[in-house]
Design a protein around this motif. Structure first.
Motif, PDB file in Angstrom:
ATOM      1  N   LEU A 194      25.448   4.778 107.632  1.00 59.60           N
ATOM      2  CA  LEU A 194      25.662   3.338 107.451  1.00 59.60           C
ATOM      3  C   LEU A 194      24.908   2.806 106.240  1.00 59.60           C
ATOM      4  N   LEU A 195      23.729   3.333 105.993  1.00 59.65           N
ATOM      5  CA  LEU A 195      22.953   2.940 104.815  1.00 59.65           C
ATOM      6  C   LEU A 195      23.671   3.357 103.530  1.00 59.65           C
ATOM      7  N   ILE A 196      24.257   4.527 103.547  1.00 55.73           N
ATOM      8  CA  ILE A 196      25.010   4.996 102.383  1.00 55.73           C
ATOM      9  C   ILE A 196      26.228   4.116 102.140  1.00 55.73           C
ATOM     10  N   VAL A 197      26.963   3.796 103.188  1.00 57.90           N
ATOM     11  CA  VAL A 197      28.146   2.949 103.046  1.00 57.90           C
ATOM     12  C   VAL A 197      27.757   1.563 102.538  1.00 57.90           C
ATOM     13  N   ALA A 198      26.685   0.990 103.072  1.00 56.29           N
ATOM     14  CA  ALA A 198      26.230  -0.334 102.614  1.00 56.29           C
ATOM     15  C   ALA A 198      25.802  -0.284 101.151  1.00 56.29           C
ATOM     16  N   THR A 199      25.156   0.804 100.748  1.00 56.27           N
ATOM     17  CA  THR A 199      24.740   0.945  99.351  1.00 56.27           C
ATOM     18  C   THR A 199      25.954   1.104  98.442  1.00 56.27           C
ATOM     19  N   TYR A 200      26.944   1.881  98.873  1.00 55.58           N
ATOM     20  CA  TYR A 200      28.189   2.014  98.106  1.00 55.58           C
ATOM     21  C   TYR A 200      28.822   0.647  97.854  1.00 55.58           C
ATOM     22  N   VAL A 201      28.949  -0.126  98.910  1.00 62.31           N
ATOM     23  CA  VAL A 201      29.610  -1.428  98.793  1.00 62.31           C
ATOM     24  C   VAL A 201      28.790  -2.369  97.906  1.00 62.31           C
ATOM     25  N   THR A 202      27.476  -2.345  98.054  1.00 61.75           N
ATOM     26  CA  THR A 202      26.616  -3.189  97.222  1.00 61.75           C
ATOM     27  C   THR A 202      26.749  -2.810  95.751  1.00 61.75           C
ATOM     28  N   ILE A 203      26.729  -1.524  95.461  1.00 57.36           N
ATOM     29  CA  ILE A 203      26.881  -1.072  94.077  1.00 57.36           C
ATOM     30  C   ILE A 203      28.230  -1.513  93.525  1.00 57.36           C
ATOM     31  N   PHE A 204      29.277  -1.371  94.320  1.00 58.95           N
ATOM     32  CA  PHE A 204      30.606  -1.764  93.851  1.00 58.95           C
ATOM     33  C   PHE A 204      30.685  -3.263  93.564  1.00 58.95           C
ATOM     34  N   LEU A 211      30.105   2.554  83.276  1.00 57.62           N
ATOM     35  CA  LEU A 211      29.567   3.619  84.128  1.00 57.62           C
ATOM     36  C   LEU A 211      29.168   3.082  85.501  1.00 57.62           C
ATOM     37  N   PHE A 212      28.609   1.881  85.509  1.00 56.75           N
ATOM     38  CA  PHE A 212      28.224   1.245  86.776  1.00 56.75           C
ATOM     39  C   PHE A 212      29.464   0.946  87.616  1.00 56.75           C
ATOM     40  N   LEU A 213      30.509   0.459  86.973  1.00 58.40           N
ATOM     41  CA  LEU A 213      31.756   0.200  87.683  1.00 58.40           C
ATOM     42  C   LEU A 213      32.382   1.501  88.187  1.00 58.40           C
ATOM     43  N   LEU A 214      32.316   2.551  87.390  1.00 60.27           N
ATOM     44  CA  LEU A 214      32.823   3.853  87.825  1.00 60.27           C
ATOM     45  C   LEU A 214      32.063   4.348  89.047  1.00 60.27           C
ATOM     46  N   ALA A 215      30.750   4.178  89.042  1.00 64.00           N
ATOM     47  CA  ALA A 215      29.944   4.577  90.200  1.00 64.00           C
ATOM     48  C   ALA A 215      30.368   3.794  91.440  1.00 64.00           C
ATOM     49  N   GLY A 216      30.605   2.501  91.286  1.00 69.70           N
ATOM     50  CA  GLY A 216      31.044   1.690  92.417  1.00 69.70           C
ATOM     51  C   GLY A 216      32.407   2.105  92.944  1.00 69.70           C
ATOM     52  N   ILE A 217      33.317   2.408  92.044  1.00 68.05           N
ATOM     53  CA  ILE A 217      34.660   2.830  92.452  1.00 68.05           C
ATOM     54  C   ILE A 217      34.618   4.192  93.133  1.00 68.05           C
ATOM     55  N   LEU A 218      33.855   5.125  92.554  1.00 69.20           N
ATOM     56  CA  LEU A 218      33.737   6.451  93.169  1.00 69.20           C
ATOM     57  C   LEU A 218      33.074   6.374  94.541  1.00 69.20           C
ATOM     58  N   GLY A 219      32.182   5.415  94.724  1.00 65.48           N
ATOM     59  CA  GLY A 219      31.535   5.250  96.018  1.00 65.48           C
ATOM     60  C   GLY A 219      32.464   4.673  97.068  1.00 65.48           C
ATOM     61  N   CYS A 220      33.302   3.748  96.662  1.00 66.84           N
ATOM     62  CA  CYS A 220      34.176   3.088  97.641  1.00 66.84           C
ATOM     63  C   CYS A 220      35.486   3.833  97.887  1.00 66.84           C
ATOM     64  N   ALA A 221      35.874   4.738  97.012  1.00 64.97           N
ATOM     65  CA  ALA A 221      37.120   5.490  97.217  1.00 64.97           C
ATOM     66  C   ALA A 221      37.105   6.310  98.510  1.00 64.97           C
TER      67      ALA A 221
END
Length: 149
Positions: free
Chosen positions: A45-55, A78-88
């Motif tokens: 859950l912490l990982i998912v919340a961090t993914y969404v926050t980054i995105f 690069l920051f946007l790419l990280a957010g997209i890769l996290g939420c995919a």
């Protein structure tokens, strides 16, 4: 002043969020080995919340600093790419669970023959998103000197 604040916030989310993802990966792996379901769930859950926050922060900062020469374009992208890769992967899991496409998703990833948990699809991007987030956060941090009070 608000422009500097948002750049600082983007740098902090990038660096701290990436570091949190890297630490959470170790915790997640240890919890999986030790079969501690509660710790595993909290880390996931912490990982998912961090993914969404980054995105969310990456999307907002990409829109906010579009065309602004003070912020390096590579850091924003690069920051946007990280957010997209996290939420995919989150989107893949939601689609597989909500639309009952579990078998289709597993076939897509050639995992039908093996009994594999869907989380194995989510595990590899964690480290990649963490590293990309830290690098882009450092890019935002180096852009802070371009803002004048």
């Amino acid at each position: 002043m608000e422009e500097l604040t948002w750049a600082l916030r983007s740098a902090q989310v990038g660096i701290k969020g990436g570091a949190l993802l890297l630490v959470a990966t170790v915790v997640l792996f240890a919890a999986g080995l030790g079969a501690d379901g509660f710790l595993f769930t909290i880390a996931a859950l912490l990982i998912v919340a961090t993914y969404v926050t980054i995105f969310v922060v990456a999307l907002k900062s990409a829109i906010y600093y579009k065309g602004d020469s003070r912020v390096k374009k590579w850091a924003s992208n690069l920051f946007l790419l990280a957010g997209i890769l996290g939420c995919a992967p989150i989107l893949i899991v939601i689609l597989s669970k909500v639309l009952f496409l579990d078998r289709a998703v597993l076939q897509f990833f050639d995992l039908v023959e093996e009994e594999v948990d869907i989380f194995l699809i989510l595990f590899p991007p964690i480290v990649v998103v963490g590293v990309l987030s830290i690098i882009s956060g450092l890019g935002y941090a180096s852009s802070l000197k371009n803002f004048k009070e």
